[in-house]
Design a protein around this motif. Structure first.
Motif, short mmCIF file in Angstrom:
data_model
loop_
_atom_site.label_atom_id
_atom_site.label_comp_id
_atom_site.label_asym_id
_atom_site.label_seq_id
_atom_site.Cartn_x
_atom_site.Cartn_y
_atom_site.Cartn_z
N LEU A 206 0.56 -1.54 -0.15
CA LEU A 206 -0.02 0.20 -0.01
C LEU A 206 1.21 1.36 0.37
CD1 LEU A 206 -2.47 -1.08 2.72
CD2 LEU A 206 -2.66 -1.18 0.19
N ILE A 207 1.01 1.69 -1.15
CA ILE A 207 1.83 3.01 -1.34
C ILE A 207 0.88 4.30 -1.20
CG2 ILE A 207 3.48 4.26 -2.70
CD1 ILE A 207 3.36 1.37 -4.39
N PHE A 208 1.08 5.45 0.06
CA PHE A 208 0.25 6.01 0.26
C PHE A 208 0.99 7.77 -0.94
CE2 PHE A 208 -1.78 2.89 3.19
CZ PHE A 208 -2.41 3.84 2.59
N GLY A 209 1.06 7.90 -0.94
CA GLY A 209 1.28 9.39 -2.01
C GLY A 209 1.50 9.51 -3.01
N TYR A 226 4.36 -7.38 -5.77
CA TYR A 226 3.43 -7.30 -4.79
C TYR A 226 2.01 -7.27 -5.76
CZ TYR A 226 6.60 -7.41 -0.54
OH TYR A 226 6.81 -7.37 0.72
N HIS A 227 0.82 -7.31 -4.53
CA HIS A 227 -0.46 -6.42 -5.40
C HIS A 227 -0.21 -4.97 -4.78
CE1 HIS A 227 -4.69 -4.67 -5.35
NE2 HIS A 227 -4.88 -5.68 -6.53
N VAL A 228 -0.03 -4.29 -5.42
CA VAL A 228 0.16 -2.68 -5.58
C VAL A 228 -0.81 -1.73 -5.92
CG1 VAL A 228 1.34 -0.38 -5.56
CG2 VAL A 228 2.40 -3.64 -6.58
N THR A 229 -1.11 -0.80 -4.21
CA THR A 229 -1.93 0.01 -4.53
C THR A 229 -1.42 1.59 -3.97
OG1 THR A 229 -3.87 -1.72 -3.26
CG2 THR A 229 -4.35 0.96 -3.57
N ALA A 238 -3.96 10.94 -8.74
CA ALA A 238 -4.22 9.76 -8.51
C ALA A 238 -4.83 9.32 -9.80
CB ALA A 238 -5.09 8.83 -7.22
N THR A 239 -4.29 8.85 -10.40
CA THR A 239 -4.75 8.22 -11.89
C THR A 239 -4.00 6.72 -12.16
OG1 THR A 239 -3.35 9.37 -13.69
CG2 THR A 239 -4.59 10.85 -12.78
N THR A 240 -4.94 6.60 -13.11
CA THR A 240 -4.20 5.36 -13.19
C THR A 240 -2.68 5.23 -14.45
OG1 THR A 240 -5.97 4.76 -15.21
CG2 THR A 240 -6.68 3.93 -13.00
N ALA A 241 -3.39 6.52 -15.19
CA ALA A 241 -2.18 6.99 -16.80
C ALA A 241 -1.20 7.57 -16.02
CB ALA A 241 -2.33 8.36 -16.84
N ARG A 242 -0.98 8.03 -14.17
CA ARG A 242 0.35 8.54 -13.78
C ARG A 242 0.83 6.88 -13.15
NH1 ARG A 242 0.76 12.08 -9.69
NH2 ARG A 242 2.88 12.48 -10.40
N PHE A 243 0.05 6.46 -12.95
CA PHE A 243 0.79 4.43 -12.34
C PHE A 243 -0.01 3.46 -12.79
CE2 PHE A 243 -0.22 7.98 -8.63
CZ PHE A 243 0.83 8.36 -8.95
N PRO A 244 0.99 3.01 -13.44
CA PRO A 244 0.28 2.01 -14.89
C PRO A 244 0.76 0.74 -14.48
CG PRO A 244 2.41 3.39 -15.99
CD PRO A 244 1.81 4.78 -14.98
N HIS A 245 1.94 0.58 -13.69
CA HIS A 245 1.79 -0.80 -12.91
C HIS A 245 1.14 -0.42 -11.79
CE1 HIS A 245 5.53 -0.58 -15.45
NE2 HIS A 245 5.68 0.27 -15.25
N ALA A 246 0.74 0.02 -11.10
CA ALA A 246 -0.33 -0.69 -9.95
C ALA A 246 -1.68 -1.56 -10.54
CB ALA A 246 -0.56 1.44 -9.08
N ASP A 247 -2.04 -1.96 -9.44
CA ASP A 247 -3.06 -3.20 -9.89
C ASP A 247 -4.26 -2.43 -9.48
OD1 ASP A 247 -2.26 -5.60 -10.38
OD2 ASP A 247 -0.81 -5.52 -8.43
#
Length: 398
Positions: A206-209, A226-229, A238-247
Motif C-alpha cells: 500500500l503506497i500512500f502519496g 506485490y499487489h500494489v495499491t 491519483a490516476t491510472t495514467a500516472r501509475f500504470p504498474h499499480a494494480d
C-alpha cells in the motif's frame, strides 16, 4: 512443488503419472529453497529446477528410475566434495536432501484440487511427510483457501488432523516451511517431519502519496510480486495514467482507505506523502494494525516532527519502534528509481529479519537462519534493531 504448479495442474488434468523430486532440507549455500521441485513424466518431459543446475541430471535419473520401478519413495543427499563438485555435487558448497516419489493423479485427486486453486489465483497448501515411518514417507494432504482439508494419501485420523492443522496455520501465514510434529499420543503419536508447500495470494503493498517516488516504487513492488495499491486524496494526481504498474489507484484520504483495506502480516505500508495532515492519522492507524512493514518518507527534520506528532496523538513507544523512518536503506539513492530500490531492499531485509549489511562484510553461510545473524538477535556483533537504525537511511524527499 508449487513452483511448477501450472505444469503439474495440466498433468493432473490429463491423468498423467509423474515423478516428483522435492528439496526437503537445504543446508549451507544451496541455491534454491526448501519446497522447490522437479517433475518428470513417463515420456521423459521435465519441468522445474531443484538446484539451479548443479544436480539436475542426477535428480532426473532418479525420477526416471522411480517411474520405471513404480517403487517406494526414495531419498538422496547431494553435497560438495572434490570428487563430485562438477558431477552431482553442489559447487556452491551447500547440501541438499531430496525425496523422489511417484504421483498418480488418478489416485491423488486432492493434489489436483490444490493445483486448480493455485491456477486460478487462490491460496492452497500441500502438506508432504518428508521424514518419519517408511509407510508414511511421501504421504500428502491438501488444504484449500477456505481451510478445508481435501483428502490425501494420509488415512483419516489423528496424524491427518495434526498435519492439516499445521498446514492451515502456514497457509494463513503465507509461508512454505518444514515443521516437526508428533510424539503426542492424544494428537499425533508418530513423530513426523512435514513440508508444507504454500502458494499464497500476492502480498499487498500500500503506497500512500501519488508522487514520482510512488510511481517508481509501484513498479518495483509489482516486480517483486506485490499487489500494489496507490492511494492519494488528490484526484488530479491519483490516476491510472500516472501509475500504470499499480494494480489499483484509489482516490481517498489515506487513513480512511486503510480503515477498510484488507491487510495481513505480509502487507507493506509505504507512506510517501511526508505531509503531517495525511501522515499522522495514517501512521497512527497503520502502527496499530498487524501489518508486516510500515515505512515513512521524509527528511530528518520531517521525521523528528512526525515522531512528536505521533506521541502527542497517543502512539506508544512500542508502536513507534515498528516505524521505519526515514524509509529505506542507505544506498546513496537520489532518483525515484534508486529510492524505490532502497525502500524495497529494506522491506526484503526487514521481512526476512536480515541485517541489510553487504555480504562481503559477513561471514558464515549466505542462506539460512544463521546467515541473517538472528539466532540470538545479533548481526555481526550488533543488535538487530541497532543495525537497522544505523543502516536505514534512505534518500529522503525534503
Amino acid at each position: 512443488m508449487l513452483n511448477i504448479a501450472e505444469t503439474l495442474h495440466r498433468w493432473c488434468h490429463e491423468a498423467r503419472p509423474f515423478a516428483l523430486a522435492t528439496a526437503v532440507d537445504v543446508r549451507g549455500s544451496a541455491p534454491l529453497p526448501v519446497g522447490t521441485s522437479v517433475a518428470v513424466d513417463e515420456d521423459g518431459n521435465a519441468v522445474g529446477s531443484i538446484s539451479g543446475g548443479c544436480v539436475e541430471s542426477a535428480v532426473y535419473e532418479l525420477c526416471r528410475q522411480v517411474l520405471q520401478d513404480r517403487g517406494a519413495t526414495q531419498r538422496a543427499w547431494f553435497g560438495y566434495s572434490d570428487e563430485d563438485a562438477f558431477a552431482a555435487g553442489l559447487t556452491c558448497g551447500g547440501e541438499l536432501h531430496v525425496i523422489v516419489q511417484r504421483i498418480d493423479p488418478a489416485n491423488q485427486p486432492h493434489l489436483g484440487a490444490a493445483l486448480v486453486e493455485v491456477a486460478v489465483g487462490r491460496s492452497a497448501g500441500v502438506a508432504q511427510i518428508v521424514d518419519g515411518p517408511d509407510e508414511l514417507l511421501g504421504a500428502t494432504l491438501s488444504v484449500l483457501d477456505d481451510g478445508r482439508a481435501v483428502g490425501g494419501t494420509l488415512d483419516d485420523g489423528p496424524v491427518a488432523r495434526a498435519v492439516a492443522d499445521r498446514a492451515r496455520a502456514l497457509l494463513r501465514a503465507g509461508h512454505t516451511a518444514r515443521v516437526t510434529l508428533g510424539g503426542d499420543a492424544d494428537t499425533c503419536p508418530e513423530r513426523l517431519s512435514v513440508l508444507v508447500h504454500v502458494a499464497a495470494t500476492r502480498p499487498r503493498m500500500l503506497i500512500f502519496g501519488a508522487i514520482d517516488f510512488a510511481a517508481a516504487l509501484s513498479r518495483a513492488g509489482r516486480f517483486l510480486g506485490y499487489h500494489v495499491t496507490v492511494c492519494d486524496a488528490r484526484p488530479v494526481f491519483a490516476t491510472t495514467a500516472r501509475f500504470p504498474h499499480a494494480d489499483e489507484v484509489v482516490v481517498d484520504w489515506p487513513h480512511r482507505y486503510l480503515e477498510r483495506a484488507e491487510v495481513d502480516a505480509r502487507t507493506a505500508v509505504c507512506v510517501l506523502t511526508h505531509d503531517a495532515k495525511f501522515d499522522i492519522p495514517l501512521l497512527r492507524l497503520a502502527l496499530d494494525l498487524p501489518v508486516g512493514y510500515v515505512g515513512a518518507m521524509g527528511s530528518r527534520r520531517t521525521h523528528g516532527e512526525r515522531l512528536r506528532h505521533l506521541r502527542e496523538a497517543g502512539v506508544t513507544a512500542a508502536q513507534i519502534a515498528r516505524l521505519r523512518s526515514p524509509i529505506g536503506l542507505d544506498l546513496g539513492a537520489r532518483t525515484p528509481e534508486e529510492t524505490a530500490i532502497s525502500i524495497t531492499a529494506e522491506i526484503i531485509a526487514y521481512t526476512n529479519r536480515a541485517s541489510g549489511l553487504p555480504l562481503s562484510l559477513r561471514t558464515g553461510p549466505i542462506h539460512g537462519p544463521t546467515a541473517h545473524g538472528l539466532g540470538d538477535g545479533q548481526a555481526n556483533g550488533k543488535d538487530y534493531g541497532a543495525v537497522f537504525s544505523s543502516a536505514g537511511q534512505a534518500a529522503a524527499a525534503p
